[in-house]
Design an enzyme around this catalytic site. Structure first.
Site, PDB file in Angstrom:
ATOM      1  CB  ALA A  96      17.424  67.494  57.199  1.00 15.76           C
ATOM      2  CG  ASN A  97      14.557  70.139  61.067  1.00 15.61           C
ATOM      3  OD1 ASN A  97      15.197  70.021  62.099  1.00 15.61           O
ATOM      4  ND2 ASN A  97      13.554  69.322  60.760  1.00 15.61           N
ATOM      5  CG  HIS A  98      19.681  74.423  60.757  1.00 18.68           C
ATOM      6  ND1 HIS A  98      20.919  74.004  60.365  1.00 18.68           N
ATOM      7  CD2 HIS A  98      19.288  75.332  59.848  1.00 18.68           C
ATOM      8  CE1 HIS A  98      21.267  74.630  59.259  1.00 18.68           C
ATOM      9  NE2 HIS A  98      20.285  75.449  58.913  1.00 18.68           N
ATOM     10  CB  SER A  99      15.925  70.136  65.211  1.00 12.60           C
ATOM     11  OG  SER A  99      15.783  69.702  66.534  1.00 12.60           O
TER      12      SER A  99
END
Ligand code: C5P
Length: 424
Positions: A220-223
């Site tokens: 995943a990512n930090h958005s």
């Protein structure tokens, strides 16, 4: 006359409270506004005091509460409050209050203030579905919207009795975001929010995709989805219809947005493909994974799948579809100018190129009408503030915006207006 204060910090906000059970939620809204350092005055209708008493409003707003035009007459509150306000938020608005606002009654302090003010007005109706759907109410809402009043759509769900339907007051966090969006919006001559996106439909993606590796783990990512959310709120107050594709976003749905939740890049690609030809603009604010598992494991990947005690299993990845690029190519195939397409690029720079140089090259490569570049050398994920440069498809800077994600959202929409296709 109110100033052109565009953020909640230091804004004078008048909160009108109508006589409905949802008034208890407005206590959280007032708290949120005060937490953002707004100067809040609460003006309840007499009927609303049956639900939440003046003491609650006085404690939360740190100001005395007036209801009638005959209290503190020497202060001429019925004129002064409206004149001084930067924003008027009415929540909840009953059917009766909508009717009084529509015809311009001034029989209490709240409606008198609504007549005096030239600041943006946000109205959050809450009532039973039958009352909300009645032609009288529909007409009152339509007239108020035409005048530049932001009338939010009520949420759908459980109502006070055993029934459910449209009529719930949106969650306080969503009201706060809508208030923020209205305060920062461009204005018409009367000080109301300019509805320059009325009749337009936007497809906005937000959040970050999750790529499952096995039933337990994902990439995943930090958005956080906050920039996409701010865009949705801003577009809604400017009159657009908004279809919001939310990739793993834990935020209250903007009132009136048609929300669809998605998980992975592939799901997002499918949903974008299903709707992009119907809309006037596609705004790709989501952080989409560039890689996903080549093959998702049906069972949890075990430590001992790897050979030897210290080794780790090899993760085979494959590229995902570049949805933005695909959408640009799809538009070219249809031969039209629909939809206008906006991409986002978060860059840190590296390998001899600055973040800006990389973004300019990306703008040319992707071919979207606009590319919103933000330099993420600092810490922007989940933050309220952002700083962006808006590039055209040649990589030339056409605008800059700095400040809250709401201000950035309006700046993007201002530019987007110039790229929108002909109205159908
Ligand atoms: O290439 P990069 O990921 O930096 O581009 C960012 C822009 O492209 C964003 O607007 C993002 O939503 C979009 N994107 C996409 N599909 C991908 C990766 C990014 O549409 N697979």
């Amino acid at each position: 006359m109110s100033s052109m204060q565009r953020t909640l910090d230091g804004a004078r906000v008048l909160v009108g409270v109508g006589g409905g059970i949802a008034a208890y939620k407005t206590a959280h809204l007032v708290r949120g506004l005060v937490g953002e350092r707004a100067e809040v005055r609460v003006v309840p209708t007499a009927a609303s005091l049956e639900f939440v008493g003046a003491a609650t409003w006085e404690a939360l707003s740190h100001h005395p509460v007036l209801t009638s035009v005959f209290e503190d007459v020497d202060e001429v509150a019925h004129v002064r409050f409206g004149q001084e306000a930067d924003l008027l938020v009415i929540a909840p608005a009953t059917a009766d209050l909508l009717a009084r606002l529509r015809i311009g009654r001034a029989d209490d302090l709240l409606t008198a203030s609504a007549l005096v003010t030239r600041a943006p007005v946000v109205v959050a109706p809450a009532m039973h579905t039958e009352m909300w759907e009645h032609p009288s109410t529909r007409e009152n809402v339509a007239v108020l919207r035409e005048r530049g009043v932001t009338v939010l759509e009520p949420a759908v769900g459980r109502l006070t009795g055993p029934d459910s339907g449209a009529g719930r007051l949106p969650e306080p966090a969503a009201l706060l975001d809508a208030a923020r969006a209205a305060l920062a919006a461009p204005r018409d001559e009367d000080g109301g929010v300019r509805r320059d996106l009325a009749g337009r439909e936007l497809l906005i993606t937000a959040g970050g995709t999750r790529e499952d590796l096995d039933p337990v783990r994902f990439l995943a990512n930090h958005s956080s989805g906050r920039q996409g959310w701010a865009l949705a709120h801003a577009a809604l107050v400017r009159g657009a219809r908004v279809r919001l594709l939310a990739a793993n976003v834990d935020l209250d749905t903007p009132p009136g947005a048609l929300r669809q939740d998605v998980g992975s890049a592939e799901e997002l690609a499918e949903s974008v493909a299903a709707h992009r030809r119907e809309v006037d603009a596609l705004v790709m604010a989501a952080a989409v994974a560039d890689f996903t598992a080549a093959e998702r494991s049906g069972s949890k990947i075990k430590k001992d799948d790897a050979e030897g005690a210290d080794s780790v299993p090899a993760l085979a990845l494959r590229r995902t579809q570049d949805i933005l690029r695909h959408s640009v190519l799809d538009r070219a195939e249809t031969g039209g100018d629909r939809p206008a397409i906006v991409g986002f690029a978060a860059e840190t720079g590296g390998e001899g190129a600055s973040a800006l140089e990389l973004a300019r090259a990306k703008a040319r490569r992707k071919g979207a009408d606009l590319l919103v570049f933000n330099d993420i050398t600092g810490d922007v994920f989940g933050a309220a503030d952002n700083s962006v440069r808006i590039l055209d498809r040649e990589g030339e800077e056409v605008a800059r915006a700095e400040g809250s994600k709401t201000l950035v959202a309006h700046a993007v929409l201002d530019r987007l207006l110039t790229s929108l296709p002909e109205v159908r």
